[in-house]
Design an enzyme around this catalytic site. Structure first.
Site, PDB file in Angstrom:
ATOM      1  N   GLU A   1      43.603  47.092  34.499  1.00  0.00           N
ATOM      2  CA  GLU A   1      43.361  45.894  35.255  1.00  0.00           C
ATOM      3  C   GLU A   1      44.171  44.753  34.516  1.00  0.00           C
ATOM      4  OE1 GLU A   1      39.239  44.562  34.150  1.00  0.00           O
ATOM      5  OE2 GLU A   1      38.233  46.449  34.765  1.00  0.00           O
TER       6      GLU A   1
ATOM      7  N   GLU B   1      33.928  38.598  44.087  1.00  0.00           N
ATOM      8  CA  GLU B   1      32.445  39.144  44.005  1.00  0.00           C
ATOM      9  C   GLU B   1      31.441  38.271  43.754  1.00  0.00           C
ATOM     10  OE1 GLU B   1      32.809  43.338  42.528  1.00  0.00           O
ATOM     11  OE2 GLU B   1      34.874  42.845  42.191  1.00  0.00           O
TER      12      GLU B   1
ATOM     13  N   LYS C   1      28.634  38.925  40.745  1.00  0.00           N
ATOM     14  CA  LYS C   1      29.174  39.090  39.121  1.00  0.00           C
ATOM     15  C   LYS C   1      28.275  38.282  38.266  1.00  0.00           C
ATOM     16  CE  LYS C   1      32.886  41.883  38.850  1.00  0.00           C
ATOM     17  NZ  LYS C   1      33.150  42.692  37.983  1.00  0.00           N
TER      18      LYS C   1
ATOM     19  N   GLU D   1      33.851  35.245  36.809  1.00  0.00           N
ATOM     20  CA  GLU D   1      34.110  36.638  37.011  1.00  0.00           C
ATOM     21  C   GLU D   1      34.208  36.828  38.648  1.00  0.00           C
ATOM     22  OE1 GLU D   1      31.152  39.002  35.022  1.00  0.00           O
ATOM     23  OE2 GLU D   1      32.434  38.978  33.199  1.00  0.00           O
TER      24      GLU D   1
END
Length: 368
Positions: A271, A319, A322, A327
């Site tokens: 990541e 997203e 999250k 995030e």
């Protein structure tokens, strides 16, 4: 006249050979090993089939999947994408049992192989033996070994490598990079894992985020150093010069692994990303610059370990489910499948060689 044509033919052949060599070198250099992490913590995301089509249409060659989502695995059949398949932390204790691991491999690997090109299995993500996931640490290596043995029993251990993903908080000393070492209180957890990785010839997965280092210490870490935009070397470490924080962090991990004296282990960056909003230093421009520069940079490697760095961008989408605002904004695409940033994932290259221009229309991962 005959000698003129012979000379011309010889010159033409030499030029063609030079062109072929240069073209081959350029394609090799351009083949950055970039994947993108596919998280599903959103209630407005495209279907799994649409997501796989989005990867393919943008020439993204590799995917990290955090759990064996069956719809995603079905959609991946015959897609040509390489997959890093995740075992969620919630399954670690169960998979420390050998019978459960054999069943997991059957259901999520063998039932899809080889039409799904599973390259890696990431057993657990960012388990920390002295942090909030400490209760799970005892299960990581047994789960890795059980899954490895199940893979090996089917003769697939050379094609599918089994490992785990760590974060950089396990590093105790990171400066200078050559003195990198793990925290003393995590060595009893990590050393046996590194020993397994050496035995199995598998890489260690690492989530590497210059953003968090910068945002946690902006008085000592400059934004250009974190974004790959520093015009000069910022840190000298003996004969090695560091112009960006990503290299310094990654080499501190390389040094930490080496300092265990267990053996050589490759690192795959599982990541890396930069949020576009939600916290300190989070702007659209910063995220754009970081990601674009990261994609170009990983083609050349670090001062300690030159060569391609296999890297997965975090993440495919913003997203909205999250845990915190920061995030929610790591995506390189919006949930409506529109690119957030203008850099491409494949396209044309115009290559100039003296008197001629050759238009080469091939998909290159370096366009990402």
């Amino acid at each position: 006249m005959a000698s003129f044509f012979a000379t011309t033919k010889s010159t033409l052949m030499a030029s063609l050979m030079l062109l072929l060599t240069l073209f081959t070198v350029i394609l090799h250099i351009a083949e950055a090993e970039i994947g993108v992490c596919y998280g599903m913590m959103g209630n407005n995301l495209p279907s799994q089939h649409e997501v796989i089509d989005l990867y393919k249409s943008n020439n993204i060659k590799s995917m990290r999947l955090y759990e064996p989502n069956q719809a995603a695995l079905e959609a991946l059949r015959n897609s040509g994408l390489e997959l890093m398949l995740g075992v969620p932390n919630s399954d670690l204790q169960k998979l420390a049992n050998n019978a459960n691991a054999i069943q997991w491999v059957q259901s999520n690997v063998l039932n899809f192989w080889p039409s799904v090109n599973i390259k890696y299995i990431a057993v657990g993500n960012e388990v920390n033996p002295v942090g909030g996931t400490s209760s799970l640490a005892q299960f990581v290596l047994p789960a890795i070994q059980n899954i490895y043995q199940a893979i090996r029993a089917k003769g697939l251990h050379d094609q599918i490598k089994v490992s785990t993903a760590i974060d950089m908080t396990l590093i105790g000393t990171s400066y200078p990079p050559s003195k990198g070492s793990f925290r003393s209180d995590v060595r009893s957890y990590l050393d046996p894992i590194i020993g397994y990785l050496v035995y199995a010839n598998a890489p260690l997965f690492a989530n590497v985020y210059p953003y968090f280092s910068y945002s946690g210490n902006p008085s000592d870490i400059s934004l250009p150093y974190a974004l790959f935009t520093s015009p000069n070397v910022v840190v000298w470490d003996g004969s090695r010069g560091y112009q960006n924080l990503f290299d310094a962090l990654l080499d501190s991990l390389h040094a930490a692994i080496d300092s265990t004296n267990i053996g050589y282990v490759k690192v795959v960056v599982s990541e890396s990303g930069w949020p576009s909003e939600g916290g300190f230093g989070t702007t659209y421009d910063n995220a754009h610059v970081y990601l674009d520069n990261l994609i170009q940079h990983v083609k050349q490697g670090t001062p300690m370990r030159p060569g391609l760095i296999e890297t997965y961008l975090f993440a495919m989408f913003d997203e909205n489910q999250k845990g915190n605002e920061l995030e929610k904004h790591f995506g390189v695409f919006y949930p409506n499948k529109q690119k957030k940033y203008p850099f491409g994932f494949g396209g044309e290259r115009n290559l100039e060689f003296g008197f001629s221009v050759f238009n080469v229309s091939v998909p290159l991962k370096s366009d990402m």
